[in-house]
Design an enzyme around this catalytic site. Sequence first.
Site, PDB file in Angstrom:
ATOM      1  N   LEU A  92       0.843  -1.198   0.000  1.00 13.22           N
ATOM      2  CA  LEU A  92       0.000   0.000   0.000  1.00 13.22           C
ATOM      3  C   LEU A  92       0.873   1.241   0.000  1.00 13.22           C
ATOM      4  O   LEU A  92       1.900   1.282   0.695  1.00 13.22           O
ATOM      5  CB  LEU A  92      -0.901   0.008   1.240  1.00 13.22           C
ATOM      6  N   GLY A 137       1.007  -5.216   0.880  1.00 11.69           N
ATOM      7  CA  GLY A 137      -0.001  -5.325  -0.180  1.00 11.69           C
ATOM      8  C   GLY A 137       0.513  -6.084  -1.405  1.00 11.69           C
ATOM      9  O   GLY A 137      -0.267  -6.710  -2.119  1.00 11.69           O
ATOM     10  N   ASN A 160       4.107  -7.481   6.470  1.00  8.46           N
ATOM     11  CA  ASN A 160       4.908  -6.856   7.530  1.00  8.46           C
ATOM     12  C   ASN A 160       4.169  -5.720   8.236  1.00  8.46           C
ATOM     13  O   ASN A 160       4.795  -4.852   8.853  1.00  8.46           O
ATOM     14  CB  ASN A 160       6.213  -6.317   6.920  1.00  8.46           C
ATOM     15  N   GLU A 161       2.830  -5.699   8.136  1.00 15.12           N
ATOM     16  CA  GLU A 161       2.050  -4.551   8.631  1.00 15.12           C
ATOM     17  C   GLU A 161       2.376  -4.183  10.085  1.00 15.12           C
ATOM     18  O   GLU A 161       2.451  -3.001  10.421  1.00 15.12           O
ATOM     19  CB  GLU A 161       0.548  -4.824   8.489  1.00 15.12           C
TER      20      GLU A 161
HETATM   21  C1  LIG Z   1      10.011  -2.298  -1.609  1.00 16.20           C
HETATM   22  C2  LIG Z   1      11.411  -1.909  -1.141  1.00 16.20           C
HETATM   23  C3  LIG Z   1      12.120  -3.149  -0.565  1.00 16.20           C
HETATM   24  C4  LIG Z   1      12.194  -1.412  -2.383  1.00 16.20           C
HETATM   25  O1  LIG Z   1      13.453  -0.925  -1.982  1.00 16.20           O
HETATM   26  P1  LIG Z   1      14.289   0.015  -2.970  1.00 16.20           P
HETATM   27  O2  LIG Z   1      14.250  -0.563  -4.334  1.00 16.20           O
HETATM   28  O3  LIG Z   1      15.627   0.236  -2.342  1.00 16.20           O
HETATM   29  O4  LIG Z   1      13.475   1.369  -3.088  1.00 16.20           O
HETATM   30  P2  LIG Z   1      13.388   2.528  -1.992  1.00 16.20           P
HETATM   31  O5  LIG Z   1      13.188   1.968  -0.629  1.00 16.20           O
HETATM   32  O6  LIG Z   1      14.516   3.462  -2.184  1.00 16.20           O
HETATM   33  O7  LIG Z   1      12.014   3.224  -2.420  1.00 16.20           O
HETATM   34  C5  LIG Z   1      11.927   4.102  -3.545  1.00 16.20           C
HETATM   35  C6  LIG Z   1      11.007   5.250  -3.165  1.00 16.20           C
HETATM   36  O8  LIG Z   1       9.695   4.735  -2.948  1.00 16.20           O
HETATM   37  C7  LIG Z   1       9.236   5.092  -1.650  1.00 16.20           C
HETATM   38  N1  LIG Z   1       8.442   3.976  -1.126  1.00 16.20           N
HETATM   39  C8  LIG Z   1       8.814   2.701  -0.952  1.00 16.20           C
HETATM   40  N2  LIG Z   1       7.792   1.965  -0.493  1.00 16.20           N
HETATM   41  C9  LIG Z   1       6.739   2.805  -0.368  1.00 16.20           C
HETATM   42  C10 LIG Z   1       5.396   2.639   0.048  1.00 16.20           C
HETATM   43  N3  LIG Z   1       4.911   1.458   0.423  1.00 16.20           N
HETATM   44  N4  LIG Z   1       4.599   3.716   0.048  1.00 16.20           N
HETATM   45  C11 LIG Z   1       5.051   4.916  -0.350  1.00 16.20           C
HETATM   46  N5  LIG Z   1       6.310   5.129  -0.756  1.00 16.20           N
HETATM   47  C12 LIG Z   1       7.155   4.092  -0.771  1.00 16.20           C
HETATM   48  C13 LIG Z   1      10.512   5.310  -0.842  1.00 16.20           C
HETATM   49  O9  LIG Z   1      10.268   6.139   0.270  1.00 16.20           O
HETATM   50  C14 LIG Z   1      11.392   5.934  -1.863  1.00 16.20           C
HETATM   51  O10 LIG Z   1      11.039   7.299  -1.986  1.00 16.20           O
HETATM   52  P3  LIG Z   1      12.169   8.420  -2.331  1.00 16.20           P
HETATM   53  O11 LIG Z   1      12.726   8.000  -3.659  1.00 16.20           O
HETATM   54  O12 LIG Z   1      11.377   9.691  -2.375  1.00 16.20           O
HETATM   55  O13 LIG Z   1      13.187   8.374  -1.220  1.00 16.20           O
HETATM   56  C15 LIG Z   1      11.382  -0.803  -0.077  1.00 16.20           C
HETATM   57  O14 LIG Z   1      10.972   0.407  -0.694  1.00 16.20           O
HETATM   58  C16 LIG Z   1      10.420  -1.059   1.053  1.00 16.20           C
HETATM   59  O15 LIG Z   1      10.705  -1.874   1.923  1.00 16.20           O
HETATM   60  N6  LIG Z   1       9.278  -0.340   1.069  1.00 16.20           N
HETATM   61  C17 LIG Z   1       8.319  -0.409   2.136  1.00 16.20           C
HETATM   62  C18 LIG Z   1       7.469  -1.604   2.001  1.00 16.20           C
HETATM   63  C19 LIG Z   1       6.455  -1.657   3.093  1.00 16.20           C
HETATM   64  O16 LIG Z   1       6.774  -1.797   4.242  1.00 16.20           O
HETATM   65  N7  LIG Z   1       5.192  -1.528   2.708  1.00 16.20           N
HETATM   66  C20 LIG Z   1       4.136  -1.567   3.642  1.00 16.20           C
HETATM   67  C21 LIG Z   1       3.052  -0.647   3.214  1.00 16.20           C
HETATM   68  S1  LIG Z   1       1.640  -0.847   4.269  1.00 16.20           S
END
Ligand SMILES: CC(C)(COP(=O)(O)OP(=O)(O)OC[C@H]1O[C@@H](n2cnc3c(N)ncnc32)[C@H](O)[C@@H]1OP(=O)(O)O)[C@@H](O)C(=O)NCCC(=O)NCCS
Length: 287
Positions: A92, A137, A160-161
Amino acid sequence: MMNLSSRIRPSLLKAVAPACARAMSADAKLVDLSINEKTGIATLTMNRPPVNSLNLELLQGLSKALQELEDNRKCRGMILTSSSPTVFSAGLDIMEMYKPKPDRVKAFWSTLQEVWLQLFGSSYPTVAAINGHSPAGGCLLSLSCEYRVMVGPQYTIGLNETKLGIVAPKWFMSSMLAAIPYRQTELALTTGRMFSTEEALKIGLIDEVATDKADAIAKAEKFLGLFAKIHPVARKLTKLNLRNDALDWLQQNRELDLNIFLSFVNQPIVQSSLEKYLEALKNKQGK
Ligand SMILES: CC(C)(COP(=O)(O)OP(=O)(O)OC[C@H]1O[C@@H](n2cnc3c(N)ncnc32)[C@H](O)[C@@H]1OP(=O)(O)O)[C@@H](O)C(=O)NCCC(=O)NCCS
């Protein structure tokens, strides 16, 4: 039906579909949908860089594409995947939940419910070709499919919520319970555990490991091939009977589920937790 083939990125279509594939109508910016007219296998590709975080518009695009497939009598199966080389979906979009606008956050959650009902309850067979990280999500979408092939070993998957201070709703739990046993689900959800590909395979969270996206798609197609000689109506009713309790619960409780989410997401403690998580994401090592 609109012909949107000209709006679908040619490079992407070429990568995922052979020459006989026909582009179908979908929100071409955020979602690519193509169907191989020979096999009837559709490929639905999430395309919201950088990480396919599920915002309202991406969810709307997915919902529209899933409905189109439901209405297409030629569809024999669907592969859900991502145009990103490293992320299936980051789950999400946290920005939809952080300091949310009342009308938008309602539409966001309602559309997420709709996408889950459509995907978990689709009449056609579904496979997730998980070609990158798949938290929250992203994991939910793949769990809503009937089969999961994940590129390994470098990516992770899980609900991982709790790590964000939020609670996965009942239908997220049902989706995980449809794949792995109760005990493993409880441990995974309460700890917000992210599994490596190998760990996910071991507990049955995914069904197969692939070396790369092409391998994942090939394995997904092979799975869908299992249904070539199975009567589609018998298949569909078997699936829907098995999934009925979970589907029925959300169908009957959409309003309740929405209200639980809204009251939860607006709590100051949840907002502060989301803020910290966002900061940590922005400031993580390597940036
Ligand atoms: C998916 C993931 C492993 C990818 O890692 P990555 O390829 O290194 O990419 P980044 O973490 O640098 O993310 C890229 C951008 O997307 C954003 N982003 C990542 N996941 C996001 C999310 N779920 N919602 C909004 N923004 C998000 C980051 O903040 C980053 O923004 P920036 O470029 O302005 O700094 C990592 O982004 C992550 O763990 N995200 C969170 C996932 C999560 O916990 N989701 C739960 C949602 S309820």
